[in-house]
Design an enzyme around this catalytic site. Structure first.
Site, mmCIF file in Angstrom:
data_model
loop_
_atom_site.group_PDB
_atom_site.id
_atom_site.type_symbol
_atom_site.label_atom_id
_atom_site.label_comp_id
_atom_site.label_asym_id
_atom_site.label_seq_id
_atom_site.Cartn_x
_atom_site.Cartn_y
_atom_site.Cartn_z
ATOM 1 N N ASP A 172 -62.463 -52.449 -139.092
ATOM 2 C CA ASP A 172 -61.826 -52.986 -138.177
ATOM 3 C C ASP A 172 -60.870 -54.267 -138.679
ATOM 4 O OD1 ASP A 172 -62.811 -51.815 -135.532
ATOM 5 O OD2 ASP A 172 -64.795 -52.325 -136.373
ATOM 6 N N GLU A 226 -65.905 -46.595 -124.881
ATOM 7 C CA GLU A 226 -66.702 -46.603 -125.915
ATOM 8 C C GLU A 226 -67.263 -48.110 -126.227
ATOM 9 O OE1 GLU A 226 -64.368 -46.139 -129.521
ATOM 10 O OE2 GLU A 226 -63.407 -44.656 -129.084
ATOM 11 N N TYR A 270 -61.673 -37.472 -133.290
ATOM 12 C CA TYR A 270 -60.666 -38.841 -133.413
ATOM 13 C C TYR A 270 -59.877 -39.012 -134.365
ATOM 14 C CZ TYR A 270 -60.783 -44.282 -132.763
ATOM 15 O OH TYR A 270 -60.694 -45.480 -132.590
#
Lengths: 258, 399
Positions: free
Chosen positions: A54, A43, A168
């Site tokens: 994040d 990725e 995911y």
């Protein structure tokens, strides 16, 4: 059949790096290293100014990369160069605004031209992804959606219907970042998804050791490691420890009886 | 009223709005939307909110005729909607109270919020103290510095203030950090978002709680002068006070609605926070609207003398009102806002917040160009006590 499916001939190991962190030269070196050391997919993170999914590690990496002048254009150019060096699938991970700003069709066709295989966009749930999905469909790109421990059965159905390449699974309610322990309800979460989805299931967020990888990969088809790789790139500029780390993960995954 | 149909069931006002958030939050937003719809249909919810709005917040706030200000401008009559007199010093309490009651209703006891100027943080801290809830406020380091007084007020009311050191260290970064906390603690935490931004249902919900401003103002002006105003002027950062006063007038087509954005050091300098005037369509903090961004789609750092307007996005409903032409948007610079601040102090003995000062100066200049029978209502969204040291600094006065 997408190129991503090749990765799932065994337990897939997916590595993440932020493009341009700590420098573009490092990105050009580390991606082939990840491929040689046992990653099946890489990725490539296109940095965004406001990475709200994040944790601290990738926030800092994104900030530095932006200071280095990294833009989606630069990431596409980097991917094009990497494509000449590595054969494994490459996917972009970024937030929706840089993609929207580039233009959905333009971005997807540029990705296709650069040899990118898929897109992961954590702030784009399937409800908002219909237009991008049309663009990815025309350009041979897999749009990979995410599921979380809070996802309801109807949401799992929606993602199972739309996600391409793999799904995911976010291991925890939270942001990206290495964690000492993974949640106990992970097995039940994976089982809930497995009952509905046919795609390979890859688990990410919080995985940072071979032991954790092994534990997680027993119930999944692949694991995703990001923040720990970024940390090692920061700690050891020679990148030797990144190679050792990834080989360790590969070994742990290969020890799982099939 | 007919316009109740927006947003649609996906949270869109025309092409703006929606839900651009990590998957973890999608089920939480579904639950919140359902809980709010249920509360909205429940008379007992509104009667408790009305009761607390009156006894806790001090509503209704007055609509004050600024006779001296009007005389000074020499044109249209200027009325001030006195949100500065609401408890905790700004309109922010209206939304904090509504969402606080909603959080209690759905059984969440840990409340998080972001704040820029500190007004939403103080309002949230007050509501949490009153309702007995845990309160964590995210605030950019830069804002913690320039709004020290409000930080102290929040702490006195039992809130934990977490300074945010990422990015520009202002409101945008405080929202990022609040969202990260929310993603992490989604199951037991309520995010009490302070403006008409963020993913659906927030822009709708915050608008509904703030529309008490416009409902009162509409009735008050009818009672006082027997007709509706010609203009309504309000400042726009995220856009909650402006939507709050605009919304009940949307169907009154003869009432012109003007949103005043922060032009900072001037639009040409790039140092401003005028998202509608100078931005383009993008996605920030969970919804699609006008966003200040560079060519590569990175969100830009903003500047405004008022921390509450220092934000690179704007609520999706404002994007819609702009595109449909129902509202117009203008910019006022830092120095013009300072002029508005001083003008209202001298003319009326009222100290406006720097945010509201943007609306004051625009209205004053507009009034001067209009006939004496015209009427302007300015939403005086907050009071300026918190801004004393910034104003003194800007005027070169040592306190």
């Amino acid at each position: 059949m997408s190129r991503l499916s090749d990765a799932f001939r065994h337990k897939a190991l997916i590595g993440y790096v932020t493009v341009g962190y700590p420098s573009l030269e490092d990105t050009m070196k580390v991606v082939p290293l990840l491929a040689e050391s046992g990653c099946d997919i890489v990725e490539l993170g296109i940095p965004f100014s406001d990475p709200l999914a994040d944790g601290v590690t990738i926030q800092k990496a994104s900030f530095r990369a932006l200071q280095n002048g990294v833009t989606p254009e630069v990431c596409l150019e980097t991917a094009r160069k990497l494509r000449e060096k590595v054969g494994i699938p490459l996917v972009f991970m970024t937030y929706f605004n840089p993609v929207l700003s580039y233009g959905l069709d333009e971005f997807c066709s540029a990705c296709n031209g650069a040899g990118i295989d898929g897109l992961i966009i954590p702030d784009l749930p399937p409800e908002e992804g219909e237009k991008l999905q049309q663009s990815t469909g025309h350009c041979n790109l897999d749009l990979i959606y995410l599921l979380a421990p809070t996802s309801t059965e109807s949401r799992i159905r929606l993602v199972a219907e739309r996600s391409r390449g793999f799904i995911y699974l976010v291991s925890v309610t939270g942001v990206t970042g290495a964690r000492a322990a993974l949640p106990e309800d992970l097995t039940a979460f994976v089982a809930r998804v497995r009952r509905i989805a046919k795609q390979p299931l890859c688990i990410g967020f919080g995985i940072s050791t071979p032991e954790q990888s092994k534990e997680v990969a027993r119930i999944a088809d692949g694991i995703i490691v990001g923040s720990r790789i970024i940390q090692l790139m920061e700690e050891d500029k020679t990148l030797a420890s990144v190679g050792d780390f990834v080989r360790g993960l590969r070994k742990a995954l290969d020890e799982i009886p099939t | 009223m007919a316009k109740i149909s927006l947003p649609d069931n996906r949270g869109y006002f025309g092409e703006y709005g929606g839900r651009f958030v990590p998957e973890t939050l999608m089920p939480v937003l579904d639950e919140l939307t359902a809980a709010y719809a249920e509360a909205k249909a429940d008379d007992s919810f509104w009667s408790e909110l009305d009761h607390l709005s009156r006894d806790f917040s001090g509503r209704p706030t007055p609509l004050y005729f600024g006779e001296k200000l009007t005389g000074h401008c020499g044109g249209a009559r200027i009325y001030l909607k006195r949100e500065d007199l609401a408890h905790t010093g700004a309109h922010k309490i209206n939304n904090a109270l509504g969402q606080g009651l909603l959080a209690r209703r759905i059984g969440k006891k840990r409340i998080i919020a972001e704040t820029g100027a500190g007004q939403h943080g103080v309002a949230t801290a007050a509501v949490c103290a009153m309702l007995g809830m845990d309160c964590i406020i995210y605030m950019g380091e830069e804002d913690v510095r320039r709004q020290a007084l409000n930080v102290f007020r929040m702490k006195l009311m039992g809130a934990e203030v977490r300074p945010v050191s990422g990015g520009s260290r202002t409101l945008k970064d405080a929202v990022n950090e609040a969202i990260r906390d929310w993603v992490t603690n989604a199951r037991d935490t309520y995010y009490l978002l302070g403006s008409v931004v963020g993913p659906h249902p927030y822009p709708m919900m915050v608008r509904d709680f703030q529309s008490v401003i416009g409902k009162e103002a509409r009735q008050q002006i009818l009672d006082k002068v027997g007709r509706l105003p010609d203009y309504i002027v309000a400042c726009v950062g995220g856009g909650s006070n402006s939507i709050g006063i605009f919304y009940p007038f949307l169907d009154d087509k003869d009432v012109k609605l003007v949103g005043v954005e922060a032009a900072g050091r001037g639009i040409d300098t790039g140092e401003h926070a005028a998202s509608i005037i100078a931005g383009r369509v993008g996605v920030l903090h969970g919804s699609k609207s006008y966003v200040l961004q560079n060519r590569a789609g990175q969100i830009m750092e903003t500047h405004s003398i008022s921390a509450g307007l220092d934000y690179p996005g704007v609520g999706p409903e404002h994007g819609y009102l702009k595109d449909t032409g129902r509202a117009s948007y203008v910019g006022v610079t830092d120095s013009e806002a300072l002029e508005g601040f001083q003008l209202l102090c001298r003319a009326e003995g009222i100290t406006p917040a720097l945010e509201s000062s943007h609306a004051v100066i625009y209205a004053a200049r507009l009034a001067a160009t209009l006939d004496k029978e015209k009427i302007i209502i300015v939403n005086l969204s907050g009071r300026g006590d918190k801004d004393m040291s910034i104003v003194a600094d800007a005027l070169g006065v040592k306190l």
